[in-house]
Design a protein around this motif. Structure first.
Motif, mmCIF file in Angstrom:
data_model
loop_
_atom_site.group_PDB
_atom_site.id
_atom_site.type_symbol
_atom_site.label_atom_id
_atom_site.label_comp_id
_atom_site.label_asym_id
_atom_site.label_seq_id
_atom_site.Cartn_x
_atom_site.Cartn_y
_atom_site.Cartn_z
ATOM 1 N N GLU B 310 0.864 -1.199 0.000
ATOM 2 C CA GLU B 310 0.000 0.000 0.000
ATOM 3 C C GLU B 310 0.891 1.237 0.000
ATOM 4 O O GLU B 310 2.032 1.195 0.453
ATOM 5 C CB GLU B 310 -0.949 -0.007 1.199
ATOM 6 N N ALA B 311 0.380 2.299 -0.555
ATOM 7 C CA ALA B 311 1.218 3.489 -0.708
ATOM 8 C C ALA B 311 0.365 4.740 -0.604
ATOM 9 O O ALA B 311 -0.858 4.702 -0.794
ATOM 10 C CB ALA B 311 1.912 3.447 -2.059
ATOM 11 N N THR B 312 1.021 5.827 -0.265
ATOM 12 C CA THR B 312 0.337 7.122 -0.252
ATOM 13 C C THR B 312 1.083 8.060 -1.183
ATOM 14 O O THR B 312 2.289 8.215 -1.069
ATOM 15 C CB THR B 312 0.328 7.713 1.169
ATOM 16 N N GLN B 313 0.365 8.636 -2.123
ATOM 17 C CA GLN B 313 0.986 9.605 -3.024
ATOM 18 C C GLN B 313 0.673 11.006 -2.540
ATOM 19 O O GLN B 313 -0.467 11.324 -2.208
ATOM 20 C CB GLN B 313 0.430 9.454 -4.439
ATOM 21 N N HIS B 314 1.708 11.848 -2.520
ATOM 22 C CA HIS B 314 1.515 13.249 -2.169
ATOM 23 C C HIS B 314 1.577 14.058 -3.450
ATOM 24 O O HIS B 314 2.563 14.049 -4.160
ATOM 25 C CB HIS B 314 2.576 13.701 -1.174
ATOM 26 N N LEU B 315 0.492 14.729 -3.728
ATOM 27 C CA LEU B 315 0.395 15.474 -4.981
ATOM 28 C C LEU B 315 -0.003 16.917 -4.694
ATOM 29 O O LEU B 315 -0.642 17.210 -3.684
ATOM 30 C CB LEU B 315 -0.662 14.850 -5.893
ATOM 31 N N THR B 316 0.378 17.797 -5.615
ATOM 32 C CA THR B 316 -0.036 19.189 -5.505
ATOM 33 C C THR B 316 -0.916 19.519 -6.699
ATOM 34 O O THR B 316 -0.596 19.158 -7.829
ATOM 35 C CB THR B 316 1.195 20.123 -5.534
ATOM 36 N N GLY B 319 -1.433 24.415 -6.132
ATOM 37 C CA GLY B 319 -1.019 24.911 -4.820
ATOM 38 C C GLY B 319 -1.613 24.142 -3.644
ATOM 39 O O GLY B 319 -1.153 24.269 -2.518
ATOM 40 N N ASN B 320 -2.653 23.341 -3.892
ATOM 41 C CA ASN B 320 -3.246 22.566 -2.803
ATOM 42 C C ASN B 320 -2.574 21.201 -2.708
ATOM 43 O O ASN B 320 -2.388 20.521 -3.710
ATOM 44 C CB ASN B 320 -4.744 22.347 -3.041
ATOM 45 N N LYS B 321 -2.250 20.824 -1.477
ATOM 46 C CA LYS B 321 -1.651 19.501 -1.261
ATOM 47 C C LYS B 321 -2.756 18.448 -1.251
ATOM 48 O O LYS B 321 -3.806 18.646 -0.634
ATOM 49 C CB LYS B 321 -0.925 19.463 0.090
ATOM 50 N N MET B 322 -2.519 17.362 -1.953
ATOM 51 C CA MET B 322 -3.484 16.263 -1.958
ATOM 52 C C MET B 322 -2.773 14.989 -1.532
ATOM 53 O O MET B 322 -1.599 14.816 -1.810
ATOM 54 C CB MET B 322 -4.016 16.014 -3.373
ATOM 55 N N GLU B 323 -3.522 14.129 -0.907
ATOM 56 C CA GLU B 323 -2.965 12.834 -0.543
ATOM 57 C C GLU B 323 -3.832 11.769 -1.175
ATOM 58 O O GLU B 323 -5.051 11.805 -1.050
ATOM 59 C CB GLU B 323 -2.996 12.691 0.976
ATOM 60 N N MET B 324 -3.213 10.851 -1.873
ATOM 61 C CA MET B 324 -3.989 9.749 -2.442
ATOM 62 C C MET B 324 -3.499 8.449 -1.856
ATOM 63 O O MET B 324 -2.322 8.124 -1.961
ATOM 64 C CB MET B 324 -3.852 9.731 -3.962
ATOM 65 N N LYS B 325 -4.421 7.736 -1.239
ATOM 66 C CA LYS B 325 -4.061 6.448 -0.630
ATOM 67 C C LYS B 325 -4.345 5.325 -1.616
ATOM 68 O O LYS B 325 -5.450 5.211 -2.154
ATOM 69 C CB LYS B 325 -4.884 6.243 0.652
ATOM 70 N N HIS B 326 -3.325 4.523 -1.841
ATOM 71 C CA HIS B 326 -3.490 3.365 -2.726
ATOM 72 C C HIS B 326 -3.359 2.095 -1.901
ATOM 73 O O HIS B 326 -2.261 1.742 -1.485
ATOM 74 C CB HIS B 326 -2.416 3.370 -3.819
ATOM 75 N N PRO B 327 -4.461 1.398 -1.677
ATOM 76 C CA PRO B 327 -4.379 0.146 -0.907
ATOM 77 C C PRO B 327 -3.610 -0.918 -1.688
ATOM 78 O O PRO B 327 -3.488 -0.824 -2.909
ATOM 79 C CB PRO B 327 -5.840 -0.269 -0.730
ATOM 80 N N ALA B 328 -3.113 -1.894 -0.975
ATOM 81 C CA ALA B 328 -2.466 -3.023 -1.648
ATOM 82 C C ALA B 328 -3.548 -3.961 -2.181
ATOM 83 O O ALA B 328 -4.708 -3.881 -1.788
ATOM 84 C CB ALA B 328 -1.570 -3.762 -0.656
ATOM 85 N N GLY B 329 -3.161 -4.850 -3.085
ATOM 86 C CA GLY B 329 -4.087 -5.882 -3.548
ATOM 87 C C GLY B 329 -4.641 -5.627 -4.933
ATOM 88 O O GLY B 329 -4.554 -4.529 -5.451
ATOM 89 N N MET B 330 -5.199 -6.691 -5.510
ATOM 90 C CA MET B 330 -5.780 -6.604 -6.846
ATOM 91 C C MET B 330 -7.294 -6.434 -6.723
ATOM 92 O O MET B 330 -7.962 -7.244 -6.086
ATOM 93 C CB MET B 330 -5.459 -7.880 -7.641
ATOM 94 N N GLU B 331 -7.813 -5.395 -7.354
ATOM 95 C CA GLU B 331 -9.217 -5.037 -7.150
ATOM 96 C C GLU B 331 -10.134 -5.577 -8.248
ATOM 97 O O GLU B 331 -9.706 -5.803 -9.369
ATOM 98 C CB GLU B 331 -9.337 -3.506 -7.071
ATOM 99 N N ASN B 332 -11.412 -5.740 -7.877
ATOM 100 C CA ASN B 332 -12.452 -6.169 -8.811
ATOM 101 C C ASN B 332 -13.563 -5.142 -8.842
ATOM 102 O O ASN B 332 -13.831 -4.481 -7.842
ATOM 103 C CB ASN B 332 -13.087 -7.489 -8.352
ATOM 104 N N SER B 333 -14.242 -5.057 -9.978
ATOM 105 C CA SER B 333 -15.353 -4.110 -10.087
ATOM 106 C C SER B 333 -16.463 -4.421 -9.094
ATOM 107 O O SER B 333 -17.096 -3.522 -8.556
ATOM 108 C CB SER B 333 -15.895 -4.106 -11.516
ATOM 109 N N GLU B 334 -16.714 -5.723 -8.841
ATOM 110 C CA GLU B 334 -17.769 -6.098 -7.889
ATOM 111 C C GLU B 334 -17.451 -5.550 -6.497
ATOM 112 O O GLU B 334 -18.334 -5.056 -5.795
ATOM 113 C CB GLU B 334 -17.936 -7.624 -7.806
ATOM 114 N N GLN B 335 -16.158 -5.630 -6.134
ATOM 115 C CA GLN B 335 -15.757 -5.091 -4.825
ATOM 116 C C GLN B 335 -16.016 -3.590 -4.760
ATOM 117 O O GLN B 335 -16.451 -3.067 -3.740
ATOM 118 C CB GLN B 335 -14.256 -5.316 -4.584
ATOM 119 N N HIS B 336 -15.707 -2.916 -5.855
ATOM 120 C CA HIS B 336 -15.942 -1.468 -5.881
ATOM 121 C C HIS B 336 -17.414 -1.166 -5.614
ATOM 122 O O HIS B 336 -17.762 -0.297 -4.826
ATOM 123 C CB HIS B 336 -15.533 -0.875 -7.223
ATOM 124 N N THR B 337 -18.284 -1.900 -6.304
ATOM 125 C CA THR B 337 -19.724 -1.683 -6.140
ATOM 126 C C THR B 337 -20.139 -1.938 -4.693
ATOM 127 O O THR B 337 -20.884 -1.146 -4.098
ATOM 128 C CB THR B 337 -20.514 -2.610 -7.094
#
Lengths: 153, 755
Positions: B310-316, B319-337
């Motif tokens: 899992e990882a966290t990306q720090h993006l701007t 001028g605004n700081k954003m954080e995007m969290k990326h969980p580990a693992g392989m995802e499925n559309s059903e899980q998203h739903t």
């Protein structure tokens, strides 16, 4: 690698490439004819359409070893001065948005009119259905095909 | 005439700065690949001047009166390469037939907002483009005044000719160009009144039309250079995976293959802007002599992938700081739903609350509740991602299709270890953008490859690379509720919307401000699948959902759907609910497009067998209302006609804008009806057009009519606004045609159509 003599736009062109190389990449990489576009590589989008002995053909799945003496016409060879009725109609209707798919559209349309000079709406849609335009210029494409047909007849 | 100070963008008008950074070096383009004579013949059918005189960063005038106008922004099919120079030409007072258009390179000294994004090309440069033309016009007048020894105020400029009526003297712009180029930049200039426009508001054909229809090199993929190598890359087969190791011995032995290696794009600590986003930071690269050889060699590499943590990306972002969290693992559309549904049943973040919505729903005599969803989408520009770079020890030249050259330049410079001024970026015409080319990781990739190979390189993605390494349109989910009292009055409205990984909610858009008790909530679900802007971000889903729901509410109230919307807009205009300044739409202009579409579509005059749906939406500062007509043929819906009414202020190039509006309609119907990207174990199920369905010719409407509101408001967005609302009009018409509501995109998977 092997040597192939190809009949392209009325000229004989000699290339030394792997026999499996699709005509698309022979045109683009080896003959500097970049008007024929790569879109999908599996003959699903029509961006790579050329004429093979007058028929609209997807060049991305057409190995160089398979064409023999067949005549290949690309968008660059469709007319001497870019004044084929289909090209003129495309300009008059101002069809393109991004323009990337339009060479393939024009090659499909010109092959259609060669075989069927006065297609009806259904025939135009059917013939043009294999060419994707991501910008959605389909209505202008139909209109330009009709215009070209009316001018040519 | 309107007097304006020339301070905005004044740097662009001061002659010498324009040469900084290789600004206006003619011929420095990939037409070098053509024979010069041929290139010239292709560029224009005009006779070229013997000498050019640079007036400012936007234009130069030839000794024969021919004018070259630079088009500063990336051309992705939105017609800016024609319409931006039209604005300059109008203020300059030159015949359009005497204009040659050139693509400007990235030059932050000269231009601002060299971006194809947010439908802002015209609106953000409107003033600068006008001033560029008007400044040159004034300098030409001053040159003539000096030459003729008459007051400058007595000189008129029209269609490329300067005239002093009293003495009868005239001169073409070409004759005065040399002297004008020596003039001081005026402190103050006159802009035309909108009533004086002679090019703006008239339809001009695409300046690249001839090259497009004759197959001349125009696009990034068409770039050729002496000694140029082709690069391809192999990325992990699934989101959630990363490179472990690879064995390229077999691939390296294949004919034409020069090298195989892996590259890392960014260091962990690189301060990334949101547009530097990439799906996979480390990829395997194949470099060879020809495209086909490279594509074949890619398949011959043995690669071992491993699970990414899992990882966290720090993006701007601006001028605004954003954080995007990326969980580990392989995802499925059903899980998203499942996750979206779970979040929907929990507590959302309140984005706006007017009145007492909880109480309204508690005491309601009737509540209707509907949920809407859409899948991920791949942008699928017809021209797959590609870029050219030639990196030497102390310089980098990049050329190709990008929507954000300015924002990518720092990332390229950082990756190469070069100062910013040693990186030159030029833009080709682009085979579509739709937001995908806002994310220019491919520029960093090709620059790093060229640096390593010490050679000019063109990076080519296959369609499969393009579709499986996307920056996708997120998957969204929204639930709408409406509360009615015993007398069937609408007394409460609740929207709750979320997505993977962003919410599509615009809490302050219509119908906010029009309903007494209003609640807007949002939520998000984290993912490791990369997502980003897609034509009209968030609006491209929420517009359709909201406009479908309003259709149901109108039906529940027994009201005509246009009348119902107009009633709400009247309320928002005359007696807005809550903080009126928070509402980010102009209710009068909103109502204006609905009234126009009602008139133009002959709304209310029903024809047998024709089923109509209406929709209206505001985004990118513009207003669009659409009526869509369906007829059923063999149980399949056929879109017979779409009528659009658009208020985007002054329309610079009406036929080109109409083309865009038609495209937006086709694009919107296509994506709502047919397209979707689903995931299984982190891998997209669709990787080419055999499984990813895009709308085709036969499925496009039989007719589209476009009408613009005539006004003199400065131009607002045009590329994106016609796209979102049509999805609502489609759903509403499908309901009329089939008796069934469509809630889940793509509609084609939802059920069989029956008339």
């Amino acid at each position: 690698m092997a040597t192939f003599n190809l009949n392209i736009n009325g000229k004989t062109q000699t290339v030394d490439v792997d026999p499996s190389t699709p005509i698309l990449w022979v045109l683009r990489d080896h003959l500097n004819l970049v008007g024929t576009k790569y879109g999908c590589g599996i003959a699903q989008c029509g961006a790579c359409t050329v004429h093979l002995d007058g028929s609209a053909t997807r060049s991305c799945m057409l190995p160089v070893s398979s064409v023999g003496n067949s005549k290949i016409t690309t968008i660059e060879g469709l007319s001497e001065n870019g004044d084929h009725p289909v090209q003129k109609a495309w300009l008059e209707v101002d069809v393109p948005q991004c323009g990337y798919c339009q060479a393939g559209q024009i090659m499909t349309a010109s092959a259609l009119l060669e075989k069927n000079p006065n297609p009806n709406d259904e025939e135009i849609e059917m013939a043009m259905n294999g060419n994707i335009c991501r910008c959605g210029t389909y209505l202008r494409i139909r209109k330009a095909v009709k215009l070209a047909a009316s001018k040519a007849s | 005439m309107t007097l304006v100070k020339t301070q905005i963008g004044r740097r662009a008008f001061i002659k010498n700065t324009s040469l900084a950074g290789g600004g206006l070096v003619l011929g420095f383009s990939f037409f070098n690949a053509c024979k010069p004579k041929e290139a010239e013949a292709l560029a224009v059918e005009l006779e070229m001047p013997k000498e050019w005189f640079e007036i400012n960063g936007y234009l130069k005038i030839g000794d024969n009166g021919v004018v070259t106008i630079m088009s500063p922004n990336p051309e992705i099919g939105q017609n800016v390469r024609t319409s931006m120079p039209m604005i300059v030409a109008d203020e300059l007072e030159i015949d359009w037939s005497n204009v040659v258009v050139e693509q400007a390179p990235l030059n932050t000294n000269l231009y601002s907002w060299q971006v194809a994004g947010g439908s802002r090309s015209i609106s953000s440069s409107w003033q600068n483009l006008r001033m560029a033309g008007a400044t040159a016009r004034q300098m030409l007048k001053e040159a003539a005044a000096q030459a003729w020894q008459v007051p400058v105020g007595e000189i008129t400029a029209k269609a490329g000719v300067l005239t002093h009526e009293v003495t009868g003297k005239t001169a073409g712009y070409g004759e005065m160009a040399s002297a004008a180029s020596q003039m001081e930049v005026p402190e103050e200039i006159e802009l035309k009144e909108t009533s004086e426009f002679s090019i703006i508001g008239t339809s001009r054909k695409n300046v690249d039309g001839k090259k497009i229809t004759t197959g001349k090199p125009l696009y990034g993929i068409d770039v050729q250079r002496e000694g140029m190598l082709i690069a391809g890359l192999v990325h992990p087969p699934a989101f959630g995976k990363r490179l472990k190791s690879f064995d390229a011995e077999a691939a390296k032995q294949m004919p034409g293959i020069r090298d195989v290696f892996s590259i890392k794009l960014y260091d962990e600590d690189f301060d990334k802007m949101a547009f530097h986003f990439t799906a996979f930071n480390e990829v395997v690269v194949v470099v060879g002599e020809s495209t086909w050889q490279v594509f074949q060699a890619k398949k011959a590499i043995n690669i071992e992938w491993e699970d990414a943590p899992e990882a966290t990306q720090h993006l701007t972002l601006f001028g605004n700081k954003m954080e995007m969290k990326h969980p580990a693992g392989m995802e499925n559309s059903e899980q998203h739903t499942d996750k979206l549904k779970k979040m929907m049943s929990g507590k959302g973040n309140v984005a706006r609350r007017d009145g007492n919505p909880e109480e309204a729903f508690e005491k309601a005599a009737k509540i209707i509740e509907r949920s809407y969803s859409c899948p991920f989408l791949a942008h699928n520009t017809m021209e797959p991602m590609n870029f050219f770079a030639n990196v030497t020890e102390d310089h980098a030249e990049l050329l190709g299709p990008t929507q954000t050259p300015e924002w990518m330049e720092p990332a390229v410079a950082e990756r190469l270890g070069l100062p910013l001024e040693k990186v030159d970026i030029q833009m080709t015409r682009q085979g579509g953008g739709f937001g995908r080319r806002l994310y220019g990781h491919f520029m960093v990739e090709v620059a790093a490859i060229s640096q390593r190979m010490k050679a000019p390189v063109k990076l080519m993605y296959t369609r499969e690379d393009d579709m499986s390494q996307g920056i996708y349109r997120p998957s969204y989910y929204a639930t709408y509720r409406a509360a009615f009292d015993a007398e069937n009055n609408l007394i409460g409205f609740h929207v709750k919307a979320g997505g993977v990984p962003e919410s599509p909610l615009f809490a302050n858009r219509f119908p906010a401000g029009a309903i007494d008790n209003y609640l807007a909530e949002d939520f998000t679900v984290d993912t490791n699948i990369t997502t980003g802007a897609f034509r009209a971000p968030r609006s491209n889903f929420i517009a359709g959902a909201e406009q479908s729901f309003l259709d149901e509410v109108a039906e529940e109230l027994g009201k005509d759907p246009i009348d119902f919307r107009l009633e709400l807009l009247k309320r928002a205009q005359e007696n807005p609910v809550g903080d009126a300044t928070a509402n980010d739409y102009d209710a009068a202009r909103y109502a204006g497009v609905l009234e126009l579409v009602r008139e133009k579509s002959n709304w209310g005059q029903d024809q047998p067998g024709v089923h109509r749906g209406v929709s209206a939406y505001f985004c990118h500062q513009s207003y669009v209302a659409q009526v869509l007509d369906i007829v059923m043929e063999n149980n399949e819906p056929v879109v017979q006609k779409v009528t659009s009414a658009i208020d985007c202020g002054i329309v610079v190039n009406p036929d080109a804008a109409t083309n865009m509006a038609e495209g937006g309609v086709v694009d919107g119907i296509g994506h709502a009806m047919y397209s979707g990207l689903t995931f299984n174990n982190g891998t997209p199920d669709q990787q080419n057009f055999d499984r990813y369905r895009l709308i085709r010719n036969r499925e496009a409407p039989k007719a589209i009519e476009t009408h613009f509101v005539q006004n003199t408001i400065d131009p607002t967005g045009m590329g994106e606004p016609p796209f979102p609302p049509i999805m609502g009009a489609l759903a509403n018409a499908l309901y009329k045609a089939s008796g069934r509501r469509y809630y889940h995109q793509p509609f084609i998977t939802d059920r069989v159509f029956k008339g």
